[in-house]
Enzyme design. Structure first.
Site, PDB file in Angstrom:
ATOM      1  CD  GLU A  60      -2.034  -2.299   1.111  1.00  0.00           C
ATOM      2  OE1 GLU A  60      -0.925  -2.735   1.478  1.00  0.00           O
ATOM      3  OE2 GLU A  60      -2.989  -3.039   0.831  1.00  0.00           O
ATOM      4  CG  HIS A 129     -10.556  -6.554   7.480  1.00  0.00           C
ATOM      5  ND1 HIS A 129      -9.570  -7.057   8.284  1.00  0.00           N
ATOM      6  CD2 HIS A 129     -10.211  -6.892   6.213  1.00  0.00           C
ATOM      7  CE1 HIS A 129      -8.673  -7.687   7.538  1.00  0.00           C
ATOM      8  NE2 HIS A 129      -9.031  -7.599   6.286  1.00  0.00           N
TER       9      HIS A 129
END
Ligand code: TPP
Ligand code: TPP
Ligand code: MG
Ligand code: MG
Lengths: 327, 346, 327, 346
Positions: A60, A129
């Protein structure tokens, strides 16, 4: 008007912008061969090839920064985070490179990049998440933040975000992708950033919200209309920076009370800024304190019963509205 | 002859000498400017490492990109930014190459393709890969050279950027200016193996260069640049060099982390300017008079930069809000601070 | 009372806690052989050796996460970020590992760790080295945030933070390290988290603030007393989570008006939350809108004249106070 | 004989077989639970990779630590967590090993030293180094084993954690369960070289193991664990394996990224259970009857876990606010949400 899912609307926006401008490319995990983890990029690899639809490693920080570097040379990258939860790893490149580049270079080098993906909770994805990430993207100047809650807004705002010459964080939602709604068919449907949308008119109380929660606000409003004969006005900010605070103030000056609804945490959730602006700019119009409906102040638990307790729901919105109406 | 010059033409060698002299004199002026408070913030000098700046950048084309960290004054000049505009930036003046907004750590010039000037260690690595990606995306024959310090290789961003460059065969040269220390930390205290092994995990070829020998550095980079330009994929270079001054102007030259003796010895024996001077002199390609001429020119150019910076105005107040955004959207509010702002900053 | 610098106070706190508990160790860039980039850890390597005072590679994500892993097994790491600007690289380990660990493990595995270092701007360090990071550390539950503004608070609160059984972010300031102040000499001086401190009493207006800005608030208050005969009460929150909101409310119920002062950005700066809480819990006591004094909404510029324009100053605090007093 | 058994005692081999059978049957039950909606969220099955769980963990001591990613059900069982408590966690029940708060991706048991269950790819890497640091800090003869997927090696956290472990000689074994894919991405599309070269940059020794041969895996890990335990420093292991099912229950088994044929062929030829069964049979160490006995036992233990989970209560409402903090400070407010909370959550 065509009825599309939020997912299809995003896909159309990407398609149209990539057709319009060869400088636009899409990069992220699983965006190409897998059609996207949530299928938002379905068919784009076939349509544009692997030069412009690029599967990245799970890096990322790296691919967000790569996008910024590409944008520094004039390309217009669309960087997909599989979810914004993972983008915390990339935040340094977003804040220290993307958001500050145009300023540090005295306007020589811009950064026309879009970081997009779902934010917030889906269903039972647990603590790591399920995080709403708006706060981390809106605090610093130099980057814009867009949070569409409907298919039409998703399409019109994504096209505007890709064309914007500044970095834009564009936050979607797993639970929105299957949402159906009417989307104008005109061949270049763009919604300018910085325009809030009154999704429901009402004169008794104002519910201000953004993103996924727009739909919950509307449910609550309908229920109040049915059960209590209360007409709530629902203001969807749509973009958090630029922020159309005037539309909010106009509504509050009419209803004299407001509730901010968001899915994330309370402490420096988006509502804190909206409350601070409303009380500063409409102090004399307020008949009640401004209230906020947010997630419970805990990491998101896995167990379904606990997750349901943690998330905002219509009942809580209604209770907050009743409270500011002293009912 | 050409042997000791590593095949570099004498004229080229002499121009490298002039460059390095300018870098040295420029940095000395920056040191002076900092000492008398005309330069603020952090100021990282390149003295001792001029060979890397000159040798790595001189072989590049104007259309090639250079991106670096915060020890980049001389690299910026090497890539073509006028010393006046670099010094003015250090002084925080409007005429600076970043309008006075960036300062010593954030020198930029898009036209010269000097892409900064970045203050987060390793932060420039993914950006460099992005520039390389963009060159490939457009099918151009350009190259990006990314400088970093030895300590930067321990950043996750290094790892991710190197891997992506390898996977996509990007036209990038990653250059470690290996001066053996990150601030007060000797590299061997933060790594089990040497810099020259840091690209093994990505199967990116590595070259080790003596950065104090500018001619060797120049020769190697001339070759690498063409390799990369012609589609050879990314390269990694371990340029061995040494920092003669403290980490920044606010840090000591020596201390617990390196002894006074060590520094003196390296300055004595490994000054890239002295080394080239001797090489050229031995090769009968330089006489004392010419050398002094060069140095005078360097001194006066550095002095001119200093005087220009000193005389030039600071940014106007409105500059505070300029360039935060490129596009002020017609709708909605972009700025939040309750202060009086110029009209353009809604 | 001994007069110490803020730096010396921190050094004493580290020394005392390391002497008290062998499980406490200090890790970070340059903390050992270099005595710390800002000399906060001066002499600790000599005193405790390289087992407990550890120089790290420049790997913020890595050594922050390493600290969390060590804390999971019961050690009590003190992780120094040379500045919190660099900690954005480590934020994933702070939010997704440290802050959520005790919850995800249902209380089996705690994370008694302190992340410390300077936050905010110093002098002309430009955009990437001048960011106030409070917002990024206080939004998520599961971690506490401490922001001392004086030497005494620095010592007493660092000792409390190291002993706390949860992750604590402890934010200092380059410009505070040389600040001198009286520090109690009692041999175990600890200040509990969650207790705000009224640094100056007054009945006309409340200035709420934290960290470095406490000293600016006091300057402004003194000037107002001299120039306008206005007595401002200065409430120093000291810790932002836990938050002693009661002390703030008590003061506001007395003065009926308040200004929040902080060095960082306005959009979701800490003041937004405090404003939202005050208007919710003391609505009927407010005689004026709550105002906020913050940094200009721009990345920090390098040029001295621009940096001065960007930073909060006493004059702005005074103007805000006058405004809420309708003067 | 012992040759084909890689020197593993027949009794040990048989117990590994029983373990793998339990893992297989357990995951099949999880699959069933997910299909009928009793398990929610993401659910990543380990079917096909049982050899890695059994072979890597069986040689460890109870005092050794294991930490992993989100595909960790069978590893948790291998480290000693009762299948009932693992299944109850998948069901989100109070009796789960994480009290129902963690779910499939966040299994924990401090007593068994199973340290999770982490959902951010690569996130467990620095944590593992921290556990290793702590073991060394306390001078204990324990070991930490850190599992990750092949795709995780491209994370910056991998790089930083590996380097620190090398520098400080931490007692850690970093194990890549190399199933050749990260979701739909073949590893060779995101790396120029193989996993076995990913520790070269840190000078950490690497071992390649056939994870479908549990005996080989067991033998190698028995040796590595003792090496590391006795101060040999960190190790890196490339365990070659294959995922028989989709990435998670919501992903297809095959598709554009790998063909149906490929999967069928691997399942046919590389099932770790079948491989061990055949090895033992050929070595006259296993007969059909015993095998069936083992499998029945595995099935009934998996069924028992399922029934236990299904029958056990969900967390009580107050659990929502429990364990956010370990220490509720007596002063100040810790919780901000304007909701009615139990008294302990001020
Ligand atoms: C992410 C990050 N961590 C820490 C710092 C503080 N810092 C600035 S320079 C430096 C040392 C870097 O050394 P090296 O990479 O070898 O470059 P050199 O200074 O030797 O040229 C450190 C720790 C920073 N700027 N960014
Ligand atoms: C930082 C981060 N990025 C992306 C994801 C989404 N994601 C979950 S698993 C996965 C693939 C990982 O593959 P691998 O590491 O090979 O493990 P495997 O699933 O094969 O066991 C991805 C992309 C994530 N959880 N975390
Ligand atoms: Mg160095
Ligand atoms: Mg894999």
């Amino acid at each position: 008007m065509a009825v599309l899912t939020y997912r299809e609307a995003l896909n159309q926006a990407l398609r149209e912008e990539m057709e319009r401008d060869d400088d636009v490319f899409l990069m992220g995990e699983e965006v190409a061969e897998y059609d996207g983890a949530y299928k938002v990029s379905k068919g784009l690899l076939d349509a544009f090839g692997d030069r412009r639809v690029v599967d990245s490693p799970i890096s990322e920080l790296g691919f967000a920064g790569l996008g910024v570097g590409a944008a520094m040379t004039g390309l217009r990258p669309v960087i997909e985070f599989m979810t914004f939860n993972f983008s915390i790893l990339a935040l340094d490149q977003v804040l220290n490179s993307a958001a500050k580049m145009n300023y540090m270079t005295n306007g020589q080098i811009g950064c026309p990049i879009v970081f997009r993906g779902p934010t917030g909770a889906a269903l039972q994805l647990s603590a790591q998440h399920s995080q709403a990430c708006e706060t981390y993207y809106v605090h610093a100047p130099g980057i814009k933040l867009v949070t569409p809650g409907t298919p039409a807004d998703a399409k019109g705002l994504l096209k505007a975000s890709i064309r914007d010459n500044d970095p834009v964080a564009f936050m979607e939602g797993e639970l929105l992708y299957n949402l159906k709604g009417e989307v104008p068919e005109e061949d270049d449907f763009v919604i300018p950033l910085g325009v809030a949308d009154v999704k429901r008119e009402g004169s008794d109380v104002t519910i201000v919200t953004h993103g996924k929660m727009v739909n919950l606000a509307l449910q609550a409003a309908e229920k109040m209309a049915k059960d209590d004969g209360v007409e709530a006005e629902v203001v969807d900010l749509r973009t958090l920076r630029p922020l159309d605070i005037d539309t909010v103030l106009t509504s509050v000056r009419k209803t004299n009370r407001a509730v901010y609804l968001e899915e994330g945490w309370n402490y420096l959730g988006v509502g804190a800024q909206i409350v601070s602006l409303i009380q500063e700019e409409a102090f004399d119009w307020l008949d009640a304190p401004l209230l906020r409906v947010t997630q419970a102040d805990v990491p998101m638990p896995y167990a379904k019963n606990l997750e349901n307790l943690a998330k905002p729901n219509a009942q809580r919105v209604i209770e907050a509205c009743r409270k500011v109406m002293y009912r | 002859m050409t042997d000791t010059l590593h095949g570099v033409a004498p004229d080229t060698a002499r121009s490298l000498l002039r460059e390095m002299l300018l870098f040295r004199r420029f940095e000395e002026k920056a040191e002076e400017g900092y000492a008398i408070g005309k330069i603020g913030g952090f100021c990282h000098l390149h003295i001792g490492q001029e060979g890397a700046a000159a040798g790595c950048i001189a072989p590049l084309r104007g259309s090639d990109y250079v991106i670096s960290a915060y020890r980049e004054h001389t690299q910026a000049i090497a890539k073509g930014i006028e010393p006046r505009r670099v010094m003015a930036e250090l002084f925080g003046r409007a005429a600076g190459c970043s309008g006075g907004k960036g300062g010593s750590m954030h020198l930029f010039d898009l036209e010269k393709r000097f892409m900064g000037g970045h203050g987060i260690v390793g932060g420039q690595m993914p950006l460099a890969s992005g520039i390389g990606f963009s060159i490939r995306y457009r099918g151009l024959d350009e190259v990006v050279v990314c400088f970093m310090g030895d300590a930067a290789v321990n950043q996750g961003g290094f790892h991710e950027a190197m891997n992506m460059s390898a996977v996509w065969d990007l036209p990038a040269i990653y250059v470690v200016e290996n001066n053996a220390y990150g601030m007060g930390t000797a590299f061997d205290r933060v790594s089990r193996n040497g810099i020259e092994e840091k690209s093994l995990s990505y199967a990116i070829p590595v070259t080790v260069v003596n950065g104090q020998d500018v001619l060797e550095t120049y020769a190697v980079f001339s070759e690498l640049a063409e390799k990369v330009r012609s589609g050879g994929g990314p390269q990694f270079v371990d340029v061995r060099t040494y920092r003669f001054k403290g980490h920044s102007m606010s840090d000591p030259v020596s201390g617990t982390y390196r002894s006074k003796e060590e520094v003196e010895e390296r300055v004595e024996t490994e000054d890239p300017i002295a080394i080239l001077r001797d090489t050229l002199t031995d090769a009968d390609e330089l006489d004392q008079e010419t050398l002094e001429e060069y140095d005078e020119a360097a001194k006066s150019e550095a002095q001119d930069a200093f005087d220009f910076a000193d005389a030039s105005p600071v940014p106007d107040d409105d500059a505070l809000y300029r360039n935060v955004y490129r596009e002020i959207n017609p709708n909605g509010r972009l700025f939040f601070d309750g202060l009086d702002r110029p009209d353009f900053a809604r």
